[in-house]
Design a protein around this motif. Structure first.
Motif, PDB file in Angstrom:
ATOM      1  N   PRO A 269      38.988  37.036  29.279  1.00 39.99           N
ATOM      2  CA  PRO A 269      38.303  38.268  29.687  1.00 39.99           C
ATOM      3  C   PRO A 269      36.886  37.992  30.170  1.00 39.99           C
ATOM      4  O   PRO A 269      36.249  37.007  29.775  1.00 39.99           O
ATOM      5  CB  PRO A 269      38.300  39.108  28.400  1.00 39.99           C
ATOM      6  CG  PRO A 269      39.370  38.529  27.546  1.00 39.99           C
ATOM      7  CD  PRO A 269      39.408  37.067  27.870  1.00 39.99           C
TER       8      PRO A 269
ATOM      9  N   LEU B 130      36.139  42.936  30.305  1.00 41.61           N
ATOM     10  CA  LEU B 130      37.176  43.277  31.271  1.00 41.61           C
ATOM     11  C   LEU B 130      38.266  42.224  31.177  1.00 41.61           C
ATOM     12  O   LEU B 130      37.965  41.024  31.093  1.00 41.61           O
ATOM     13  CB  LEU B 130      36.616  43.318  32.694  1.00 41.61           C
ATOM     14  CG  LEU B 130      35.549  44.367  33.011  1.00 41.61           C
ATOM     15  CD1 LEU B 130      35.012  44.144  34.421  1.00 41.61           C
ATOM     16  CD2 LEU B 130      36.113  45.776  32.880  1.00 41.61           C
ATOM     17  N   SER B 131      39.504  42.645  31.192  1.00 35.37           N
ATOM     18  CA  SER B 131      40.597  41.681  31.180  1.00 35.37           C
ATOM     19  C   SER B 131      40.543  40.828  32.442  1.00 35.37           C
ATOM     20  O   SER B 131      39.907  41.199  33.435  1.00 35.37           O
ATOM     21  CB  SER B 131      41.940  42.405  31.097  1.00 35.37           C
ATOM     22  OG  SER B 131      42.177  43.152  32.281  1.00 35.37           O
TER      23      SER B 131
ATOM     24  N   GLY C 260      42.756  40.352  34.581  1.00 33.33           N
ATOM     25  CA  GLY C 260      43.320  41.081  35.716  1.00 33.33           C
ATOM     26  C   GLY C 260      42.345  42.064  36.328  1.00 33.33           C
ATOM     27  O   GLY C 260      42.359  42.303  37.540  1.00 33.33           O
ATOM     28  N   GLU C 261      41.460  42.658  35.514  1.00 37.35           N
ATOM     29  CA  GLU C 261      40.440  43.569  36.032  1.00 37.35           C
ATOM     30  C   GLU C 261      39.244  42.815  36.596  1.00 37.35           C
ATOM     31  O   GLU C 261      38.565  43.297  37.505  1.00 37.35           O
ATOM     32  CB  GLU C 261      39.956  44.494  34.916  1.00 37.35           C
ATOM     33  CG  GLU C 261      40.964  45.487  34.401  1.00 37.35           C
ATOM     34  CD  GLU C 261      40.393  46.321  33.277  1.00 37.35           C
ATOM     35  OE1 GLU C 261      40.196  47.529  33.485  1.00 37.35           O
ATOM     36  OE2 GLU C 261      40.132  45.751  32.197  1.00 37.35           O
ATOM     37  N   ALA C 262      38.971  41.642  36.048  1.00 35.26           N
ATOM     38  CA  ALA C 262      37.774  40.907  36.441  1.00 35.26           C
ATOM     39  C   ALA C 262      37.846  40.421  37.879  1.00 35.26           C
ATOM     40  O   ALA C 262      36.844  40.451  38.605  1.00 35.26           O
ATOM     41  CB  ALA C 262      37.569  39.721  35.495  1.00 35.26           C
TER      42      ALA C 262
ATOM     43  N   PRO D  83      39.360  41.699  40.685  1.00 37.75           N
ATOM     44  CA  PRO D  83      38.960  42.704  41.677  1.00 37.75           C
ATOM     45  C   PRO D  83      37.469  43.049  41.612  1.00 37.75           C
ATOM     46  O   PRO D  83      36.839  43.293  42.642  1.00 37.75           O
ATOM     47  CB  PRO D  83      39.821  43.917  41.315  1.00 37.75           C
ATOM     48  CG  PRO D  83      40.986  43.359  40.581  1.00 37.75           C
ATOM     49  CD  PRO D  83      40.463  42.181  39.831  1.00 37.75           C
ATOM     50  N   ARG D  84      36.905  43.064  40.397  1.00 33.90           N
ATOM     51  CA  ARG D  84      35.465  43.351  40.279  1.00 33.90           C
ATOM     52  C   ARG D  84      34.644  42.252  40.943  1.00 33.90           C
ATOM     53  O   ARG D  84      33.654  42.531  41.630  1.00 33.90           O
ATOM     54  CB  ARG D  84      35.079  43.461  38.802  1.00 33.90           C
ATOM     55  CG  ARG D  84      35.691  44.644  38.064  1.00 33.90           C
ATOM     56  CD  ARG D  84      35.115  45.973  38.526  1.00 33.90           C
ATOM     57  NE  ARG D  84      35.599  47.061  37.682  1.00 33.90           N
ATOM     58  CZ  ARG D  84      34.962  47.543  36.625  1.00 33.90           C
ATOM     59  NH1 ARG D  84      33.799  47.029  36.277  1.00 33.90           N
ATOM     60  NH2 ARG D  84      35.473  48.541  35.918  1.00 33.90           N
TER      61      ARG D  84
ATOM     62  N   ARG E  61      32.374  50.913  33.328  1.00 34.95           N
ATOM     63  CA  ARG E  61      32.716  51.878  34.381  1.00 34.95           C
ATOM     64  C   ARG E  61      31.869  51.553  35.604  1.00 34.95           C
ATOM     65  O   ARG E  61      30.648  51.661  35.573  1.00 34.95           O
ATOM     66  CB  ARG E  61      32.451  53.309  33.918  1.00 34.95           C
ATOM     67  CG  ARG E  61      32.851  54.351  34.945  1.00 34.95           C
ATOM     68  CD  ARG E  61      32.643  55.750  34.400  1.00 34.95           C
ATOM     69  NE  ARG E  61      33.014  56.750  35.391  1.00 34.95           N
ATOM     70  CZ  ARG E  61      32.932  58.068  35.185  1.00 34.95           C
ATOM     71  NH1 ARG E  61      32.488  58.522  34.018  1.00 34.95           N
ATOM     72  NH2 ARG E  61      33.290  58.908  36.132  1.00 34.95           N
TER      73      ARG E  61
END
Length: 285
Positions: A159, A168-169, A171-173, A175-176, A250
């Protein structure tokens, strides 16, 4: 007596002169490999620095920063690499790719032959600017990709620990981080356009590149002058780290939208000046 336009040669198409692939090959032979080597080496240098200096966490004044979480995961390491390079190191390839274009042709006395090919002036500028921006985008992508790979190998794939708290996981990291890279590229458009404009008004490539880098540094200095108050909002440098808003639980868009608007506005004006001035420039002198 009215003048009649000169007849074009059979098969001549202005839009087909100086294709992008030809211009890309021309620029690729210059300093591209050196820049790629420097950007590729940076993550390894950072890993070595952390290995020598130890874990960076807990060395601040109580405030957690990206540097404190650099060794938490590959994603944190990539974000840290962007943080330490966005203010200056990533400015250099953008200024070089866009500032070395026209000025280098003029210094080599090959610009007049390109235009005699004949390549329309607007077409020549558009091809050079497009390739310069593509190479700049490639440089922006190279650093985080290498950093993500090197960081994951050194610190694991996990993460993304946020400086503001939480995580952030993986998978989320990703795209960020893509948003961060995209914003950094947009924020550098003003440097690209400045270097490109200077490249059309000088025959010295180092003058164009150095002028763009120097004025970018001046903008960074002026942004530190708090006495300017709200006038700092019109400085592109004021928004250069707004991408940090993407590394929050967020994601906030307001700062990145304002920064993008300022950068694009300056870039459009500077590019317009470049095209307008080059259309009247004497390339023979």
């Amino acid at each position: 007596m009215t003048a009649t336009p000169m007849a074009r040669a059979a098969g001549y198409r202005p839009r087909r002169t100086l294709p992008l692939r030809v211009e890309a090959r021309r620029q690729l032979r210059r300093r591209t490999l050196v820049i790629a080597a420097i950007l590729t080496a940076l993550p390894f240098v950072l890993v070595a620095a952390f290995a020598i200096g130890g874990d960076p966490a807990g060395r601040g004044n109580g405030r957690i920063t990206l540097m404190d979480t650099a060794t938490a995961s590959g994603g944190n390491f990539a974000a840290t690499a962007l943080f330490v390079s966005a203010g200056f190191l990533l400015v250099m390839p953008v200024a070089l790719f866009c500032g070395d274009t026209v000025a280098s042709e003029a210094s080599w006395a090959s610009l007049r032959y390109l235009l005699a090919a004949p390549v329309p002036r607007a077409r020549l500028l558009l091809s050079k600017l497009t390739v310069g921006l593509l190479f700049s985008a490639a440089a922006m992508l190279l650093l985080p990709l290498v950093a993500l790979g090197v960081g994951s190998a050194a610190y694991g794939w996990g993460p993304l620990q946020l400086p503001t708290g939480g995580a952030l996981s993986a998978g989320e990291a990703v795209p960020r981080l893509a948003v961060v890279v995209g914003y950094i590229f947009v924020s550098q458009l003003v440097t690209a356009a400045l270097a490109f404009w200077l490249s059309t008004v000088t025959d010295a490539p180092l003058g164009a590149v150095g002028g763009a880098v120097g004025l970018t540094i001046v903008g960074n200095v002026l942004d530190q002058v708090t006495a300017l108050g709200t006038w700092r909002n019109v400085l592109p440098a004021h928004w250069q780290y707004s991408w940090a808003d993407a590394l929050q639980p967020r994601m906030e868009w307001s700062g990145m939208i304002q920064g993008s608007a300022v950068s694009v506005a300056y870039a459009l004006v500077l590019c317009a000046l470049a095209f307008r001035g080059f259309a009247r420039k004497d390339v023979v002198s």
